[in-house]
Design a protein around this motif. Structure first.
Motif, short mmCIF file in Angstrom:
data_model
loop_
_atom_site.label_atom_id
_atom_site.label_comp_id
_atom_site.label_asym_id
_atom_site.label_seq_id
_atom_site.Cartn_x
_atom_site.Cartn_y
_atom_site.Cartn_z
N VAL A 8 1.33 -0.99 -0.34
CA VAL A 8 0.12 -0.07 0.10
C VAL A 8 0.78 0.93 0.15
O VAL A 8 0.74 2.15 -0.19
N LEU A 9 2.08 1.65 0.49
CA LEU A 9 2.99 2.32 0.79
C LEU A 9 3.36 2.45 -0.71
O LEU A 9 3.48 3.31 -0.91
N ALA A 10 4.15 1.11 -0.75
CA ALA A 10 4.87 1.53 -2.84
C ALA A 10 4.02 1.85 -3.28
O ALA A 10 4.06 3.12 -4.23
N LEU A 11 2.58 1.84 -3.43
CA LEU A 11 1.52 2.06 -4.81
C LEU A 11 1.48 3.71 -4.43
O LEU A 11 1.43 4.29 -4.86
N GLY A 12 1.26 4.11 -3.32
CA GLY A 12 0.86 5.32 -2.27
C GLY A 12 1.79 6.67 -3.38
O GLY A 12 2.04 7.08 -3.78
N PHE A 13 3.36 6.38 -2.70
CA PHE A 13 4.92 6.69 -3.12
C PHE A 13 4.75 7.20 -5.21
O PHE A 13 4.39 7.37 -5.45
N VAL A 14 4.17 5.11 -6.22
CA VAL A 14 4.55 5.60 -6.91
C VAL A 14 3.05 6.18 -7.82
O VAL A 14 3.03 7.07 -8.22
N ILE A 15 1.95 6.69 -7.32
CA ILE A 15 0.50 7.52 -7.44
C ILE A 15 1.76 8.62 -7.33
O ILE A 15 1.00 10.01 -8.19
N PHE A 16 1.70 9.26 -6.28
CA PHE A 16 2.07 10.40 -6.18
C PHE A 16 3.17 10.98 -6.70
O PHE A 16 3.18 11.92 -7.40
N CYS A 17 4.00 9.92 -7.31
CA CYS A 17 5.32 10.46 -8.15
C CYS A 17 4.89 10.44 -9.29
O CYS A 17 5.20 11.42 -10.21
N MET A 18 4.01 9.44 -10.10
CA MET A 18 3.09 10.21 -10.84
C MET A 18 2.41 11.08 -10.68
O MET A 18 2.40 12.00 -11.79
N ILE A 26 0.70 18.75 -20.34
CA ILE A 26 -0.24 18.16 -20.17
C ILE A 26 -1.72 18.96 -19.09
O ILE A 26 -2.99 18.97 -19.59
N ILE A 27 -0.88 19.59 -18.45
CA ILE A 27 -1.57 21.34 -17.90
C ILE A 27 -2.88 21.62 -18.87
O ILE A 27 -4.09 21.91 -18.54
N GLN A 28 -2.01 21.85 -19.68
CA GLN A 28 -3.06 22.70 -20.87
C GLN A 28 -3.72 21.70 -21.19
O GLN A 28 -5.13 22.72 -22.25
N ALA A 29 -3.77 20.86 -22.17
CA ALA A 29 -4.79 20.25 -22.65
C ALA A 29 -5.81 19.68 -21.16
O ALA A 29 -6.66 18.69 -22.17
N LEU A 30 -5.88 19.58 -20.28
CA LEU A 30 -6.59 18.38 -19.28
C LEU A 30 -7.78 19.33 -19.52
O LEU A 30 -8.25 18.01 -19.27
N PRO A 31 -8.75 19.90 -19.70
CA PRO A 31 -9.36 20.09 -20.81
C PRO A 31 -10.47 18.97 -21.50
O PRO A 31 -10.83 18.38 -21.40
N SER A 32 -9.45 19.19 -22.70
CA SER A 32 -10.16 17.65 -23.74
C SER A 32 -9.95 16.61 -23.17
O SER A 32 -10.44 15.64 -23.23
N LEU A 33 -8.47 16.18 -21.74
CA LEU A 33 -8.00 15.05 -22.07
C LEU A 33 -9.45 14.62 -20.72
O LEU A 33 -9.32 13.47 -20.42
N VAL A 92 3.34 14.38 -9.65
CA VAL A 92 3.99 14.92 -9.27
C VAL A 92 4.54 15.06 -11.13
O VAL A 92 4.72 16.23 -11.20
N SER A 93 4.74 13.89 -11.48
CA SER A 93 5.13 14.69 -12.75
C SER A 93 4.22 14.72 -13.95
O SER A 93 5.14 15.54 -14.73
N ILE A 94 3.58 14.66 -13.62
CA ILE A 94 2.22 14.91 -14.90
C ILE A 94 2.18 16.26 -14.40
O ILE A 94 1.68 17.14 -15.31
N GLY A 95 1.65 16.64 -13.12
CA GLY A 95 1.89 18.02 -12.81
C GLY A 95 2.53 19.07 -12.91
O GLY A 95 2.53 20.45 -14.12
N ARG A 96 3.51 18.53 -13.20
CA ARG A 96 5.16 19.22 -13.57
C ARG A 96 5.03 19.61 -14.97
O ARG A 96 5.76 20.57 -16.26
N ASN A 97 4.86 18.93 -16.22
CA ASN A 97 4.62 18.68 -17.59
C ASN A 97 3.30 19.52 -18.03
O ASN A 97 1.97 19.73 -17.98
N GLY A 98 3.76 20.73 -19.10
CA GLY A 98 2.63 21.88 -19.27
C GLY A 98 1.66 21.47 -19.81
O GLY A 98 0.88 21.82 -19.94
#
Length: 67
Positions: free
Chosen positions: A7-17, A27-34, A19-25
Motif C-alpha cells: 500500500v505504501l509503495a503504491l501510494g508513493f508511485v501514484i504520488f510520483c506520477m 498536459i495541464i494545458q490539454a486537461l480540459p479535452s483530456l 508530480v510528474s504529470i503536474g510538472r508537465n505544462g
C-alpha cells in the motif's frame, strides 16, 4: 506486513506520477479535452463491464442448471 508495504509503495508511485504529470505544462494545458475523453472512457468501461457480467451471468448461472 507485506500488505502495508504494498500500500505504501503504491501510494508513493501514484504520488510520483502525480508530480510528474503536474510538472508537465502540455498536459495541464490539454486537461480540459483530456478530462472529457477520460470521463467518456471511464463511462464506457463501466457500461462494458456491466454488460459483460450480465451476459456471463446468463450463460454460466442459469436457474435450474445442473452442475
Amino acid at each position: 506486513m507485506a500488505k502495508i508495504f504494498i500500500v505504501l509503495a503504491l501510494g508513493f508511485v501514484i504520488f510520483c506520477m502525480g508530480v510528474s504529470i503536474g510538472r508537465n505544462g502540455d498536459i495541464i494545458q490539454a486537461l480540459p479535452s483530456l478530462g472529457g475523453k477520460a470521463l467518456l472512457y471511464a463511462v464506457l468501461a463501466v457500461i462494458g463491464s456491466i454488460v459483460a457480467v450480465y451476459l456471463l451471468t446468463k450463460v454460466f448461472l442459469r436457474k435450474g442448471a445442473k452442475e
